[in-house]
Design a protein around this motif. Structure first.
Motif, PDB file in Angstrom:
ATOM      1  N   PHE A 191      10.030  -4.570   7.422  1.00 33.43           N
ATOM      2  CA  PHE A 191      10.395  -3.058   7.737  1.00 33.43           C
ATOM      3  C   PHE A 191       9.465  -2.095   6.832  1.00 33.43           C
ATOM      4  O   PHE A 191       9.071  -1.282   7.512  1.00 33.43           O
ATOM      5  N   LEU A 192       9.200  -2.536   5.848  1.00 37.76           N
ATOM      6  CA  LEU A 192       8.292  -1.828   4.868  1.00 37.76           C
ATOM      7  C   LEU A 192       6.851  -1.735   5.603  1.00 37.76           C
ATOM      8  O   LEU A 192       6.277  -0.482   5.461  1.00 37.76           O
ATOM      9  N   TYR A 193       6.440  -2.475   6.137  1.00 39.75           N
ATOM     10  CA  TYR A 193       5.173  -2.652   6.801  1.00 39.75           C
ATOM     11  C   TYR A 193       5.451  -1.715   8.172  1.00 39.75           C
ATOM     12  O   TYR A 193       4.300  -1.013   8.268  1.00 39.75           O
ATOM     13  N   ILE A 194       6.139  -1.923   8.797  1.00 38.17           N
ATOM     14  CA  ILE A 194       6.428  -0.999  10.058  1.00 38.17           C
ATOM     15  C   ILE A 194       6.428   0.462   9.645  1.00 38.17           C
ATOM     16  O   ILE A 194       5.838   1.251  10.372  1.00 38.17           O
ATOM     17  N   GLU A 195       7.189   0.780   8.608  1.00 35.82           N
ATOM     18  CA  GLU A 195       7.397   2.265   8.372  1.00 35.82           C
ATOM     19  C   GLU A 195       6.261   2.768   7.428  1.00 35.82           C
ATOM     20  O   GLU A 195       6.032   4.003   7.200  1.00 35.82           O
ATOM     21  N   SER A 196       5.480   2.055   6.748  1.00 33.66           N
ATOM     22  CA  SER A 196       4.126   2.521   6.307  1.00 33.66           C
ATOM     23  C   SER A 196       2.932   2.981   6.920  1.00 33.66           C
ATOM     24  O   SER A 196       2.624   2.129   7.780  1.00 33.66           O
ATOM     25  N   GLU A 197       2.326   3.981   6.650  1.00 32.39           N
ATOM     26  CA  GLU A 197       0.874   4.457   7.000  1.00 32.39           C
ATOM     27  C   GLU A 197      -0.222   3.701   6.485  1.00 32.39           C
ATOM     28  O   GLU A 197      -1.206   3.241   7.015  1.00 32.39           O
ATOM     29  N   ASN A 198      -0.192   3.799   5.087  1.00 32.60           N
ATOM     30  CA  ASN A 198      -1.271   3.269   4.442  1.00 32.60           C
ATOM     31  C   ASN A 198      -0.790   2.059   3.345  1.00 32.60           C
ATOM     32  O   ASN A 198       0.398   2.315   2.622  1.00 32.60           O
ATOM     33  N   ILE A 199      -1.322   0.640   3.433  1.00 31.85           N
ATOM     34  CA  ILE A 199      -0.718  -0.363   2.707  1.00 31.85           C
ATOM     35  C   ILE A 199      -1.779  -0.826   2.233  1.00 31.85           C
ATOM     36  O   ILE A 199      -2.961  -1.061   2.482  1.00 31.85           O
TER      37      ILE A 199
ATOM     38  N   ALA B  41       2.335  -6.890  12.392  1.00 33.95           N
ATOM     39  CA  ALA B  41       3.745  -6.044  12.902  1.00 33.95           C
ATOM     40  C   ALA B  41       3.438  -4.572  12.473  1.00 33.95           C
ATOM     41  O   ALA B  41       3.976  -3.737  12.887  1.00 33.95           O
ATOM     42  N   THR B  42       2.066  -4.504  11.812  1.00 36.68           N
ATOM     43  CA  THR B  42       2.266  -3.008  11.402  1.00 36.68           C
ATOM     44  C   THR B  42       0.964  -2.294  12.121  1.00 36.68           C
ATOM     45  O   THR B  42      -0.084  -2.869  12.533  1.00 36.68           O
ATOM     46  N   ALA B  43       1.052  -1.025  12.526  1.00 38.83           N
ATOM     47  CA  ALA B  43       0.193  -0.021  13.149  1.00 38.83           C
ATOM     48  C   ALA B  43      -0.843   0.418  11.974  1.00 38.83           C
ATOM     49  O   ALA B  43      -1.718   1.267  12.186  1.00 38.83           O
ATOM     50  N   GLY B  44      -0.222   0.539  10.882  1.00 38.58           N
ATOM     51  CA  GLY B  44      -0.795   1.184   9.626  1.00 38.58           C
ATOM     52  C   GLY B  44      -2.102   0.710   9.282  1.00 38.58           C
ATOM     53  O   GLY B  44      -2.659  -0.264   9.328  1.00 38.58           O
ATOM     54  N   ASN B  45      -2.757   1.514   8.390  1.00 39.93           N
ATOM     55  CA  ASN B  45      -4.188   1.258   7.716  1.00 39.93           C
ATOM     56  C   ASN B  45      -3.751   0.482   6.478  1.00 39.93           C
ATOM     57  O   ASN B  45      -2.958   0.579   5.614  1.00 39.93           O
ATOM     58  N   VAL B  46      -4.526  -0.925   6.455  1.00 38.04           N
ATOM     59  CA  VAL B  46      -4.365  -1.906   5.577  1.00 38.04           C
ATOM     60  C   VAL B  46      -5.775  -2.093   4.762  1.00 38.04           C
ATOM     61  O   VAL B  46      -6.610  -2.252   5.638  1.00 38.04           O
ATOM     62  N   ILE B  47      -5.428  -2.151   3.543  1.00 38.30           N
ATOM     63  CA  ILE B  47      -6.549  -2.620   2.685  1.00 38.30           C
ATOM     64  C   ILE B  47      -6.123  -3.945   2.024  1.00 38.30           C
ATOM     65  O   ILE B  47      -4.724  -3.935   1.194  1.00 38.30           O
ATOM     66  N   VAL B  48      -6.849  -5.095   2.108  1.00 35.58           N
ATOM     67  CA  VAL B  48      -6.472  -6.385   1.381  1.00 35.58           C
ATOM     68  C   VAL B  48      -7.615  -6.256   0.409  1.00 35.58           C
ATOM     69  O   VAL B  48      -8.653  -6.577   0.385  1.00 35.58           O
ATOM     70  N   ILE B  49      -7.022  -6.602  -0.905  1.00 35.45           N
ATOM     71  CA  ILE B  49      -7.892  -6.853  -2.048  1.00 35.45           C
ATOM     72  C   ILE B  49      -7.585  -8.576  -2.677  1.00 35.45           C
ATOM     73  O   ILE B  49      -6.441  -8.625  -2.914  1.00 35.45           O
ATOM     74  N   ASP B  50      -8.567  -9.137  -2.534  1.00 35.79           N
ATOM     75  CA  ASP B  50      -8.284 -10.669  -2.986  1.00 35.79           C
ATOM     76  C   ASP B  50      -9.668 -11.129  -3.596  1.00 35.79           C
ATOM     77  O   ASP B  50     -10.551 -10.729  -3.114  1.00 35.79           O
ATOM     78  N   ILE B  51      -9.247 -11.781  -4.337  1.00 35.48           N
ATOM     79  CA  ILE B  51     -10.507 -12.940  -4.996  1.00 35.48           C
ATOM     80  C   ILE B  51     -11.410 -13.365  -3.959  1.00 35.48           C
ATOM     81  O   ILE B  51     -12.697 -13.824  -3.969  1.00 35.48           O
TER      82      ILE B  51
ATOM     83  N   LEU C 127      -0.553   4.689  -5.749  1.00 36.86           N
ATOM     84  CA  LEU C 127       0.613   4.976  -4.711  1.00 36.86           C
ATOM     85  C   LEU C 127       0.868   6.411  -4.898  1.00 36.86           C
ATOM     86  O   LEU C 127       0.588   7.138  -5.481  1.00 36.86           O
ATOM     87  N   THR C 128       1.130   6.787  -3.545  1.00 43.45           N
ATOM     88  CA  THR C 128       1.855   7.948  -3.163  1.00 43.45           C
ATOM     89  C   THR C 128       3.067   8.347  -3.989  1.00 43.45           C
ATOM     90  O   THR C 128       3.837   7.489  -4.587  1.00 43.45           O
ATOM     91  N   ASN C 129       3.546   9.650  -4.141  1.00 45.85           N
ATOM     92  CA  ASN C 129       4.790  10.040  -5.141  1.00 45.85           C
ATOM     93  C   ASN C 129       5.876   9.292  -4.413  1.00 45.85           C
ATOM     94  O   ASN C 129       6.785   9.003  -5.481  1.00 45.85           O
ATOM     95  N   SER C 130       5.863   8.975  -3.154  1.00 51.84           N
ATOM     96  CA  SER C 130       7.232   8.149  -2.659  1.00 51.84           C
ATOM     97  C   SER C 130       6.865   6.744  -2.243  1.00 51.84           C
ATOM     98  O   SER C 130       7.628   6.156  -1.742  1.00 51.84           O
ATOM     99  N   GLY C 131       5.746   6.150  -2.999  1.00 58.02           N
ATOM    100  CA  GLY C 131       5.411   5.017  -2.660  1.00 58.02           C
ATOM    101  C   GLY C 131       6.211   3.895  -3.058  1.00 58.02           C
ATOM    102  O   GLY C 131       7.051   3.961  -4.152  1.00 58.02           O
ATOM    103  N   ILE C 132       6.154   2.585  -2.510  1.00 57.31           N
ATOM    104  CA  ILE C 132       7.082   1.444  -2.976  1.00 57.31           C
ATOM    105  C   ILE C 132       6.053   0.312  -3.122  1.00 57.31           C
ATOM    106  O   ILE C 132       5.073   0.246  -2.672  1.00 57.31           O
ATOM    107  N   LEU C 133       6.562  -0.391  -4.290  1.00 56.47           N
ATOM    108  CA  LEU C 133       5.791  -1.469  -4.702  1.00 56.47           C
ATOM    109  C   LEU C 133       6.993  -2.751  -4.394  1.00 56.47           C
ATOM    110  O   LEU C 133       7.799  -2.724  -4.757  1.00 56.47           O
ATOM    111  N   VAL C 134       6.128  -3.913  -3.893  1.00 53.17           N
ATOM    112  CA  VAL C 134       7.068  -5.017  -3.818  1.00 53.17           C
ATOM    113  C   VAL C 134       6.221  -6.041  -4.442  1.00 53.17           C
ATOM    114  O   VAL C 134       4.990  -6.315  -4.300  1.00 53.17           O
ATOM    115  N   ILE C 135       7.103  -6.962  -5.002  1.00 54.04           N
ATOM    116  CA  ILE C 135       6.608  -8.080  -5.727  1.00 54.04           C
ATOM    117  C   ILE C 135       7.214  -9.375  -5.353  1.00 54.04           C
ATOM    118  O   ILE C 135       8.538  -9.280  -5.314  1.00 54.04           O
TER     119      ILE C 135
END
Length: 174
Positions: free
Chosen positions: A25-33, A47-57, A111-119
């Motif tokens: 649900f966090l992916y669906i509700e987020s604009e920038n991930i 599942a997301t229409a948001g803009n996504v950046i993936v950082i990986d080695i 993160l935006t001021n209302s941003g969420i971090l999941v671990i």
């Protein structure tokens, strides 16, 4: 330990699936991930229409127009990003991060001021005691995060020497 992973691969993969489901649900509700590390995120990316950046080695390209991959070792810092993110996902990478306080400082800056971090953390054979939960809360409070949710997802494999678990933590900026 590798033998245990192979023996209980089905149960461990179902833990990853459940973690993804809890995050979907966090992916669906987020604009920038921003996704840090990538192995377990493919189902939620679809599942997301948001803009996504993936950082990986070692990013693994997939064919989605809204996803950009950046090859980077997070231990050497974050790449320059002009975007602020509503959601940052850091599943199964914490054991590879050498300077955790610097890592989280970089996340707060992104993160935006209302941003969420999941671990998602592998938590095999551990118990989330009140003392350990307090240590997590204290650590995150000191670096600018408030824990919204912390739970253990586990599978019973009837093996007293191996208890497959994931610790799922959702945080917001303070």
């Amino acid at each position: 330990m590798i033998k245990k992973y192979k023996e209980y691969e089905k149960e461990i993969l179902s833990l990853v699936d459940e973690l993804n489901s809890k995050q979907s649900f966090l992916y669906i509700e987020s604009e920038n991930i921003l996704i840090l590390g990538f192995e377990s995120e493919i189902s939620n990316l679809r599942a997301t229409a948001g803009n996504v950046i993936v950082i990986d080695i070692e990013p693994k390209e997939i064919n989605l127009n809204n996803v950009k991959f950046i090859n980077n070792d997070l231990n050497s810092g974050f790449p320059e990003l002009s975007t602020k993110f509503d959601l940052v996902v850091a599943n199964f990478i914490m054991e590879y991060i050498q300077e955790k306080k610097i890592f989280f400082k970089n996340i707060i800056e992104k993160l935006t001021n209302s941003g969420i971090l999941v671990i998602g953390l592998w938590f095999h054979n551990r118990i989330l005691t009140p003392k350990l939960e307090y240590k997590f809360r204290d650590f995150f409070n000191k670096i600018g995060f408030k824990i919204i949710n912390m739970e253990v997802i586990e599978r019973n494999v009837n093996d007293p020497n191996f208890m497959p678990k994931v610790l799922f933590i959702t945080l917001e900026r303070e």
